[in-house]
Design an enzyme around this catalytic site. Structure first.
Site, PDB file in Angstrom:
ATOM      1  N   SER A  23       0.836  -1.210   0.000  1.00 49.16           N
ATOM      2  CA  SER A  23       0.000   0.000   0.000  1.00 49.16           C
ATOM      3  C   SER A  23       0.869   1.257   0.000  1.00 49.16           C
ATOM      4  CB  SER A  23      -0.888   0.019   1.250  1.00 49.16           C
ATOM      5  OG  SER A  23      -1.839  -0.998   1.187  1.00 49.16           O
ATOM      6  N   ARG A  27       1.488   4.310  -3.022  1.00 53.77           N
ATOM      7  CA  ARG A  27       1.265   5.730  -2.716  1.00 53.77           C
ATOM      8  C   ARG A  27       2.537   6.546  -2.896  1.00 53.77           C
ATOM      9  NH1 ARG A  27      -2.434   2.541  -0.403  1.00 53.77           N
ATOM     10  NH2 ARG A  27      -4.429   3.387   0.338  1.00 53.77           N
ATOM     11  N   GLY A  95      -6.035  -3.921  -7.548  1.00 49.84           N
ATOM     12  CA  GLY A  95      -7.216  -3.126  -7.214  1.00 49.84           C
ATOM     13  C   GLY A  95      -6.832  -1.761  -6.664  1.00 49.84           C
ATOM     14  N   ARG A 123     -13.576  -6.602 -10.577  1.00 48.73           N
ATOM     15  CA  ARG A 123     -13.669  -5.921  -9.276  1.00 48.73           C
ATOM     16  C   ARG A 123     -14.660  -4.747  -9.352  1.00 48.73           C
ATOM     17  NH1 ARG A 123      -8.693  -6.651  -6.415  1.00 48.73           N
ATOM     18  NH2 ARG A 123      -9.791  -5.785  -4.623  1.00 48.73           N
ATOM     19  N   GLN A 170      -9.267   2.247  -0.228  1.00 47.74           N
ATOM     20  CA  GLN A 170      -9.061   2.524  -1.652  1.00 47.74           C
ATOM     21  C   GLN A 170     -10.012   3.610  -2.127  1.00 47.74           C
ATOM     22  OE1 GLN A 170      -9.374  -1.273  -3.618  1.00 47.74           O
ATOM     23  NE2 GLN A 170      -7.300  -1.884  -3.004  1.00 47.74           N
ATOM     24  N   ASP A 316      -6.825  -7.827   4.718  1.00 41.51           N
ATOM     25  CA  ASP A 316      -6.042  -8.653   3.785  1.00 41.51           C
ATOM     26  C   ASP A 316      -5.475  -9.906   4.433  1.00 41.51           C
ATOM     27  OD1 ASP A 316      -6.532  -6.891   1.734  1.00 41.51           O
ATOM     28  OD2 ASP A 316      -4.672  -5.777   2.014  1.00 41.51           O
TER      29      ASP A 316
HETATM   30  C1  S3P Z   1      -5.719  -1.201   0.169  1.00 44.34           C
HETATM   31  C2  S3P Z   1      -6.935  -1.215   0.777  1.00 44.34           C
HETATM   32  C3  S3P Z   1      -7.723  -2.430   1.020  1.00 44.34           C
HETATM   33  C4  S3P Z   1      -6.895  -3.694   0.844  1.00 44.34           C
HETATM   34  C5  S3P Z   1      -6.006  -3.635  -0.344  1.00 44.34           C
HETATM   35  C6  S3P Z   1      -5.057  -2.453  -0.272  1.00 44.34           C
HETATM   36  C7  S3P Z   1      -5.024   0.086  -0.030  1.00 44.34           C
HETATM   37  O1  S3P Z   1      -8.795  -2.461   0.104  1.00 44.34           O
HETATM   38  O2  S3P Z   1      -7.719  -4.827   0.751  1.00 44.34           O
HETATM   39  O3  S3P Z   1      -5.238  -4.817  -0.477  1.00 44.34           O
HETATM   40  O4  S3P Z   1      -3.804   0.069  -0.300  1.00 44.34           O
HETATM   41  O5  S3P Z   1      -5.682   1.121   0.090  1.00 44.34           O
HETATM   42  P1  S3P Z   1     -10.197  -1.734   0.471  1.00 44.34           P
HETATM   43  O6  S3P Z   1      -9.839  -0.410   0.901  1.00 44.34           O
HETATM   44  O7  S3P Z   1     -11.012  -1.712  -0.761  1.00 44.34           O
HETATM   45  O8  S3P Z   1     -10.791  -2.600   1.534  1.00 44.34           O
END
Ligand code: S3P
Length: 434
Positions: A23, A27, A95, A123, A170, A316
């Site tokens: 994550s 970013r 995603g 998704r 996300q 996760d």
């Molecule tokens: C993430 C947020 C999570 C997580 C994903 C990474 C992120 O998803 O499952 O692997 O980096 O913001 P959601 O925010 O949709 O739950």
């Protein structure tokens, strides 16, 4: 398509630094690209997901260079400096890249198309597109609300006050990135706390952002300045070894430099509630992110009712937490986790099938699972092309009575390149076959 064969009986001892946080790596590329000056990122995750994000930004004119295997330099182009990509942007399995970039690209003065692999193209995207449209964005999805995504430029975005219908970092992050360009103050309210890496990193890059209770607020029109970022080891990757060491005999493992951000540490809390022996050592900060070394020793785990408020903080980690449940005494109940149905795979269905294939009692529900701990046998399980299912079942195999074959294991490189080598070095007995 590769398979992974894992023999039981690992004895996990020693030290390990798992790769950088996925994550935070995504970013760092995004904010580094938008900054007015260069950014250096140490400990960048060279996994397929974050490399897709990197490739997307180089395709929009951002120059980058590797100092070494895990240290990346990004020459930021400023918030208004991205160029139109020459072709559709391919984001593989990611995603996070898809959601966050939809927010960012909705505000650019050029059109873009975003797509991914077969999993990513199923998704849900309305959760991002709907609020972005309220801001004035022009976004076209497929009829069922999935990618590929087409974005047309608009004259400008207006700020939004929005309560997220699902707890999703996300979606929150996509709206914050769009909010950088919006006219006025964007306010996002979360139904439950989710990972706050975007907020922390925006502050690190000098962007004013306020957090008050469940609300996050930022005003559009600011600038970002390049930074030196140190990416902690990914707690989501460390989780596989936290569980492996907990369920193995005679294990004593030190996991170094793990990110222990309180919006990500649900796995620690849940394992401790189950009776795990995990010590948090050498707690410190790397910039805005808390980091610690985790010492994990074998423990007799017991089943629990997983507290609902911990679910988004460990979202996760449930594939491997369900493995812990299958190896624990008694019953574990997971509820309020319907989001697991729409991750890289349907993780409730995938884990129920995989655990049942090893003889476990795992009853799936629409929003979770009930698992009764007991002995696991060898067998063959399907990862459904999902990195975390593959690694979770490799951990399960260490506690099985015979070898476990995990089919379709290539996608482990999505988040954890080098998993097999690191696990083998620690005493897990795995073999990849073509
Ligand atoms: C993430 C947020 C999570 C997580 C994903 C990474 C992120 O998803 O499952 O692997 O980096 O913001 P959601 O925010 O949709 O739950």
């Amino acid at each position: 398509m590769s398979s992974l064969v894992v023999d039981p009986g690992a004895r996990l001892r020693g030290e390990l630094r798992v790769p950088g946080d996925k994550s935070i790596s995504h970013r760092a590329v995004m904010l580094g690209a938008l900054a007015d000056s260069p950014t250096r990122v140490e400990g960048f995750l060279r996994g397929e997901d974050s490399l897709h994000t990197l490739q997307a930004f180089t395709g929009m004119g951002v120059q980058t260079r590797w100092e070494d295997d895990e240290t990346l330099h990004i020459d930021g182009v400023g918030v208004d400096g991205l160029c139109a990509p020459g072709s559709a942007i391919y984001l593989g399995n990611s995603g996070t890249a898809m959601r966050l970039m939809t927010g960012l690209l909705a505000a650019q003065p050029f059109a873009s198309d975003l797509g991914g692999d077969a999993s990513l193209n199923t998704r849900p995207m309305r959760r991002v597109a709907d609020p972005l449209r309220e801001m004035g964005a022009s976004i076209t999805l497929q009829g069922d609300g999935t990618p590929p995504v087409h974005i047309e430029p608009v004259a400008g975005l207006s700020a939004l006050r929005y309560r997220l219908p699902v707890a999703s970092a996300q979606v929150k992050s996509a709206l914050l990135l769009a909010g950088l360009y919006a006219d006025g103050e964007t306010v996002i309210e979360e139904p439950a706390p989710t990972r706050d890496h975007t907020e922390r990193m925006l502050r690190t890059f000098g962007y004013a952002i306020a957090t008050c209770g469940s609300e996050v607020t930022l005003r559009g029109g600011g600038r970002l300045s390049g930074q030196s970022i140190r990416v902690p080891a990914d707690i989501s990757s460390a989780a596989f070894f936290m569980v492996a060491a907990s369920i193995a005999e005679d294990a004593d493992l030190l996991l170094r430099d793990v990110g222990v951000n309180p919006t990500r540490d649900g796995v620690l809390s849940i394992l401790r509630l189950m009776g795990a022996h995990i010590e948090v050592l050498n707690a410190r900060h790397w910039g805005a992110e808390p980091v610690a070394d985790l010492r994990v020793r074998s423990a007799g785990l017991h089943g629990i009712d997983i507290p609902a408020e911990l679910v988004p903080l460990a979202i996760d980690e449930f594939p491997v937490l369900l493995v812990a449940a299958a190896c624990a005494s008694g019953v574990t109940r997971l509820r309020g986790a319907a989001e697991l149905r729409v991750k890289e795979s349907d993780r409730i269905g995938a884990m129920a099938d995989a655990l049942q294939a090893l003889g476990a009692s795992a009853e799936p529900h629409a929003d979770g699972m009930t698992v009764r701990g007991g002995p696991l046998r060898g067998g063959s399980v399907q990862s459904r092309g999902d990195h975390r299912i593959g690694m979770a079942m490799a951990v399960a195999a260490t506690a099985a009575s015979g070898p476990v074959t995990i089919t379709d294991s290539d996608n482990i490189a999505t988040s954890y390149p080098g998993f097999v080598a690191q696990a083998a070095a620690l005493g897990m007995r795995l073999q990849e076959t073509a």
